[in-house]
Design a protein around this motif. Structure first.
Motif, PDB file in Angstrom:
ATOM      1  N   ILE A   1       0.830  -1.200   0.000  1.00  0.00           N
ATOM      2  CA  ILE A   1       0.000   0.000   0.000  1.00  0.00           C
ATOM      3  C   ILE A   1       0.867   1.254   0.000  1.00  0.00           C
ATOM      4  O   ILE A   1       0.489   2.266  -0.613  1.00  0.00           O
ATOM      5  CB  ILE A   1      -1.048  -0.052   1.136  1.00  0.00           C
ATOM      6  CG1 ILE A   1      -2.309   0.682   0.696  1.00  0.00           C
ATOM      7  CG2 ILE A   1      -0.518   0.459   2.447  1.00  0.00           C
ATOM      8  CD1 ILE A   1      -3.569   0.299   1.406  1.00  0.00           C
TER       9      ILE A   1
ATOM     10  N   ARG B   1      -0.540   4.973  -1.338  1.00  0.00           N
ATOM     11  CA  ARG B   1      -1.572   5.298  -0.340  1.00  0.00           C
ATOM     12  C   ARG B   1      -0.994   5.079   1.058  1.00  0.00           C
ATOM     13  O   ARG B   1      -1.569   4.385   1.891  1.00  0.00           O
ATOM     14  CB  ARG B   1      -2.829   4.474  -0.590  1.00  0.00           C
ATOM     15  CG  ARG B   1      -3.486   4.845  -1.915  1.00  0.00           C
ATOM     16  CD  ARG B   1      -4.811   4.144  -2.127  1.00  0.00           C
ATOM     17  NE  ARG B   1      -5.875   4.761  -1.355  1.00  0.00           N
ATOM     18  CZ  ARG B   1      -7.164   4.466  -1.484  1.00  0.00           C
ATOM     19  NH1 ARG B   1      -7.553   3.555  -2.378  1.00  0.00           N
ATOM     20  NH2 ARG B   1      -8.077   5.056  -0.733  1.00  0.00           N
TER      21      ARG B   1
ATOM     22  N   LEU C   1      -2.465   4.772   4.655  1.00  0.00           N
ATOM     23  CA  LEU C   1      -3.142   3.558   5.122  1.00  0.00           C
ATOM     24  C   LEU C   1      -2.154   2.463   5.551  1.00  0.00           C
ATOM     25  O   LEU C   1      -2.574   1.334   5.820  1.00  0.00           O
ATOM     26  CB  LEU C   1      -4.055   3.014   4.012  1.00  0.00           C
ATOM     27  CG  LEU C   1      -5.075   4.012   3.448  1.00  0.00           C
ATOM     28  CD1 LEU C   1      -5.847   3.400   2.286  1.00  0.00           C
ATOM     29  CD2 LEU C   1      -6.042   4.460   4.540  1.00  0.00           C
TER      30      LEU C   1
ATOM     31  N   ARG D   1     -10.301  -4.590   2.464  1.00  0.00           N
ATOM     32  CA  ARG D   1      -9.020  -4.000   2.849  1.00  0.00           C
ATOM     33  C   ARG D   1      -9.078  -2.482   2.818  1.00  0.00           C
ATOM     34  O   ARG D   1      -9.918  -1.884   2.164  1.00  0.00           O
ATOM     35  CB  ARG D   1      -7.909  -4.465   1.904  1.00  0.00           C
ATOM     36  CG  ARG D   1      -8.030  -3.915   0.494  1.00  0.00           C
ATOM     37  CD  ARG D   1      -6.694  -3.996  -0.255  1.00  0.00           C
ATOM     38  NE  ARG D   1      -6.810  -3.610  -1.645  1.00  0.00           N
ATOM     39  CZ  ARG D   1      -6.745  -2.352  -2.081  1.00  0.00           C
ATOM     40  NH1 ARG D   1      -6.600  -1.349  -1.237  1.00  0.00           N
ATOM     41  NH2 ARG D   1      -6.847  -2.089  -3.379  1.00  0.00           N
ATOM     42  N   ALA D   2      -8.128  -1.879   3.550  1.00  0.00           N
ATOM     43  CA  ALA D   2      -7.995  -0.424   3.524  1.00  0.00           C
ATOM     44  C   ALA D   2      -7.787   0.012   2.082  1.00  0.00           C
ATOM     45  O   ALA D   2      -7.012  -0.588   1.334  1.00  0.00           O
ATOM     46  CB  ALA D   2      -6.797   0.011   4.374  1.00  0.00           C
ATOM     47  N   GLY D   3      -8.496   1.069   1.698  1.00  0.00           N
ATOM     48  CA  GLY D   3      -8.375   1.554   0.329  1.00  0.00           C
ATOM     49  C   GLY D   3      -9.245   0.817  -0.668  1.00  0.00           C
ATOM     50  O   GLY D   3      -9.236   1.146  -1.851  1.00  0.00           O
TER      51      GLY D   3
ATOM     52  N   ARG E   1     -10.498   3.777   7.110  1.00  0.00           N
ATOM     53  CA  ARG E   1      -9.580   2.944   6.337  1.00  0.00           C
ATOM     54  C   ARG E   1      -9.741   3.260   4.845  1.00  0.00           C
ATOM     55  O   ARG E   1      -9.232   2.567   3.972  1.00  0.00           O
ATOM     56  CB  ARG E   1      -9.852   1.457   6.610  1.00  0.00           C
ATOM     57  CG  ARG E   1      -9.573   1.053   8.057  1.00  0.00           C
ATOM     58  CD  ARG E   1      -9.725  -0.439   8.327  1.00  0.00           C
ATOM     59  NE  ARG E   1     -11.006  -0.949   7.907  1.00  0.00           N
ATOM     60  CZ  ARG E   1     -11.182  -1.839   6.919  1.00  0.00           C
ATOM     61  NH1 ARG E   1     -10.149  -2.308   6.248  1.00  0.00           N
ATOM     62  NH2 ARG E   1     -12.395  -2.239   6.597  1.00  0.00           N
TER      63      ARG E   1
ATOM     64  N   VAL F   1     -12.227   2.865   3.002  1.00  0.00           N
ATOM     65  CA  VAL F   1     -13.040   1.909   2.250  1.00  0.00           C
ATOM     66  C   VAL F   1     -14.244   2.694   1.749  1.00  0.00           C
ATOM     67  O   VAL F   1     -15.076   3.141   2.535  1.00  0.00           O
ATOM     68  CB  VAL F   1     -13.521   0.743   3.148  1.00  0.00           C
ATOM     69  CG1 VAL F   1     -14.475  -0.158   2.371  1.00  0.00           C
ATOM     70  CG2 VAL F   1     -12.341  -0.042   3.666  1.00  0.00           C
TER      71      VAL F   1
END
Lengths: 362, 362
Positions: free
Chosen positions: A112, A117, A120, B274-276, B299, B301
């Protein structure tokens, strides 16, 4: 990368003093030993540190969401200062440079992070998010790449304002604010006001701000809101308020920023936004929320999440330098770095109301 | 554009018959007069019409959300047929062509239509969304540009399946499904199953599907799910189930499609992603939902709404033609177009369970 300013409170001969949260509602200025300077680090003498709502929340509750304070921690993360020492491999900064600090050190190796990003990153080390100490101290050690040199005409206090301003910048990017984006901002607290400054800088032609508090609405108006609407905390009023908001906007709401984060505010934001628009959840009021999610989804109103920021300091400094954003007006109270003043500063910030941004000058 | 097939039931000499929803739980096959054929219209003899969950909901409740059936309405909108007549300006279709119909006639003048998001047009005239009649009839009149010629090897039933499949296609586009997108599908009903077919066609490498019903999970496995997890209807089980889902996926969930739309399913989807990542809300179960919105937003999401589809028929037909998608296994029950069979067909569809897609052959 260096260890980023983590330090122990144990060694009494340390010169460096910091504001430690030792228990609920208990702040003590105590020594904080700095780690050795890594080759890519700099040592900064702190000059301006702002208080964030999360600092106040730790102060009051010793936790924020799943971050629980298990031992004393230095508070503060909105900061700027003067370079006192540079690591051997640091090329872009010299002693004496005034810099604004981006608080969070991401790992830079996980997918990530490599995908850009990094906000995160699961291994993020962030000032004053336990277990990492913050920057309300005489000095910190921090990676040089997270220190951004202030333009000549940007003050240290404005440098410290880059941190909250970054949240606004990041939100405007995620929501794609531009010259055709009519914006609704729910909540005229520090984050809502910053969001307004950022949205205007991104070209938003029309901004309506709402809040329960008259004073904050007046600040919103002074800072450039096109219209404001006073709202209540009662969920029954959503429909009526959405009507008032749309009337005040005069056009459709393209993007709404919920800078408060409660059922009422999200419901208002969702219902007020046009089909195909976006609602950005910025404020973290309540964890679980009861909201009219399906009617929003059935109009393809997307909900965009915001967590901190990424790659925002250069743009913040550019906007402050050019005057497109004037963050100084948000600083309402100033305190020095002494035991009495630290306590008073946090109490002032916690009261909210006419206190928007409380700033320490060290 | 033509009037799109609206008609009256008054004239008894009318040859065209349709399935009218006349009251709760009461469908009657009665005459259905067609409007005159406009220059841009075609007249289509209906051959295959599928039953949608919304059709069943109208039958049971005489309403879906804010759409209320105030007078008798012809039901049905998932359809394909054979061209019987073409308007004077129609160039791309001739009598005898097999076509699949896109149900909704948008205004094409408003900003949202001109911006390409015509599915959100406020003046949309959609088959079997009151007050506009549907297409479970011998014939309809419809704009030619909303009739898509079937490739040689694509049958009329597959043509009718383009409508639900379009929801899956549109969702995959909005959620950006691609060859690196690991997908979670919550709900293995007709929509969850078309979602799975669509996600695979978009290149999703790994797809986990969850449901409360063993039979539907087995269908999903047969249709190509990599793994399935049986879940409950109890909100207390969310954490445990998220654990099982992540274990079954083996890697992170990039995109989750909630094809049910309840507090439990959205909570599961949000927490498992998941995050993102993104959660697409496709199913419209409950209007208001209690969900852990803030942890998801913290996060980043995002929640992506899906309402019907836009510009999906050409791609659907391409995927059916090439065999990348095989919708035929979803058609579990077939009925003819008679009074008794129409009633039985709707009862069968309403029972759910082993009835996935109920299809009329006219």
């Amino acid at each position: 990368m260096g260890k980023g300013g983590m330090c122990d409170g144990e060694k009494k001969e340390a010169e460096n003093m910091a504001a430690w949260l030792v228990a609920k509602n208990t702040l003590k200025i105590q020594p904080c030993q700095l780690p050795p300077l890594g080759s890519h680090d700099v040592k900064i003498r702190m000059k301006a540190v702002g208080i964030c709502g999360s600092d106040v929340h730790y102060f009051k509750a010793m936790r924020v969401a799943n971050f629980i304070l298990k031992e004393p921690m230095v508070l503060g993360h909105e900061c700027a200062g003067i370079i006192e020492e540079v690591g051997s491999e640091v090329k872009h900064l010299v002693v004496g440079d005034r810099v604004a600090l981006e608080p969070g050190i991401s790992c830079s190796r996980c997918n990530i992070c490599k995908d850009g990003r990094y906000n995160l990153c699961e291994n993020m080390k962030f000032f004053s998010s336990p277990p990492y100490n913050g920057s309300l101290a005489n000095q910190v050690v921090h990676p040089a790449d997270l220190c951004f040199k202030l333009p000549e005409n940007v003050s240290l206090e404005e440098g410290a304002m880059c941190e909250p301003l970054s949240v606004g910048i990041h939100a405007c990017r995620r929501a794609n604010v531009g010259p055709e984006t009519n914006v609704l901002i729910v909540g005229a607290g520090p984050i809502g006001l910053i969001m307004m400054l950022a949205a205007r800088a991104f070209g938003a032609p029309r901004i309506v701000i709402v809040d329960v508090d008259d004073y904050r609405l007046s600040v919103g108006k002074d800072l450039g809101a096109d219209q404001f609407v006073k709202v209540s905390t009662s969920i029954q009023d959503v429909d009526a308020e959405v009507g008032e908001i749309q009337k005040a906007m005069g056009a459709q709401v393209d993007v709404a920023f919920d800078c408060a984060g409660f059922d009422k505010t999200m419901s208002t934001a969702l219902n007020a936004t046009r089909a195909g628009g976006k609602v950005c959840l910025v404020g973290f009021g309540h964890s679980e929320m009861t909201v009219p999610l399906t009617p929003a989804a059935a109009r393809e109103v997307d909900i965009v999440g915001i967590f901190r920021y990424k790659n925002t300091w250069p743009l913040c400094l550019e906007l402050l330098e050019s005057g497109k954003i004037d963050a100084k007006r948000l600083i309402t109270h100033r305190f020095g770095f002494s035991q009495e003043e630290v306590v008073e500063a946090f109490e002032t910030s916690a009261r909210g109301g006419s206190a928007i941004k409380v700033m320490f000058n060290l």
